[in-house]
Design an enzyme around this catalytic site. Structure first.
Site, PDB file in Angstrom:
ATOM      1  N   ARG A  16      -1.564 -51.122 -23.863  1.00 45.90           N
ATOM      2  CA  ARG A  16      -1.225 -50.753 -25.242  1.00 45.90           C
ATOM      3  C   ARG A  16      -0.889 -49.267 -25.302  1.00 45.90           C
ATOM      4  O   ARG A  16       0.082 -48.857 -25.921  1.00 45.90           O
ATOM      5  CB  ARG A  16      -2.423 -51.056 -26.156  1.00 45.90           C
ATOM      6  CG  ARG A  16      -2.430 -52.533 -26.555  1.00 45.90           C
ATOM      7  CD  ARG A  16      -3.405 -52.762 -27.709  1.00 45.90           C
ATOM      8  NE  ARG A  16      -3.273 -54.093 -28.247  1.00 45.90           N
ATOM      9  CZ  ARG A  16      -3.833 -54.443 -29.405  1.00 45.90           C
ATOM     10  NH1 ARG A  16      -4.564 -53.592 -30.075  1.00 45.90           N
ATOM     11  NH2 ARG A  16      -3.669 -55.635 -29.881  1.00 45.90           N
ATOM     12  N   HIS A  17      -1.722 -48.455 -24.674  1.00 48.14           N
ATOM     13  CA  HIS A  17      -1.480 -47.001 -24.691  1.00 48.14           C
ATOM     14  C   HIS A  17      -0.136 -46.700 -24.037  1.00 48.14           C
ATOM     15  O   HIS A  17       0.621 -45.864 -24.495  1.00 48.14           O
ATOM     16  CB  HIS A  17      -2.609 -46.290 -23.930  1.00 48.14           C
ATOM     17  CG  HIS A  17      -3.790 -46.012 -24.825  1.00 48.14           C
ATOM     18  ND1 HIS A  17      -3.804 -44.961 -25.699  1.00 48.14           N
ATOM     19  CD2 HIS A  17      -4.972 -46.653 -24.983  1.00 48.14           C
ATOM     20  CE1 HIS A  17      -4.964 -44.980 -26.356  1.00 48.14           C
ATOM     21  NE2 HIS A  17      -5.683 -45.998 -25.944  1.00 48.14           N
ATOM     22  N   GLY A  18       0.157 -47.404 -22.946  1.00 51.25           N
ATOM     23  CA  GLY A  18       1.418 -47.163 -22.244  1.00 51.25           C
ATOM     24  C   GLY A  18       2.604 -47.483 -23.155  1.00 51.25           C
ATOM     25  O   GLY A  18       3.596 -46.772 -23.154  1.00 51.25           O
TER      26      GLY A  18
END
EC number: 3.1.3.8
Length: 28
Positions: A16-18
């Protein structure tokens, strides 16, 4: 708690962060 579940949770968070914050080495 299963350690595998924790690992999966971490992977999901990382993915998700990526998506939200793509690393500069991604290309763009």
């Amino acid at each position: 708690r299963d350690p595998t579940g924790c690992e999966v949770d971490q992977v999901i968070m990382v993915k998700r962060h990526g998506e939200r914050y793509p690393s500069p080495s991604a290309g763009k």
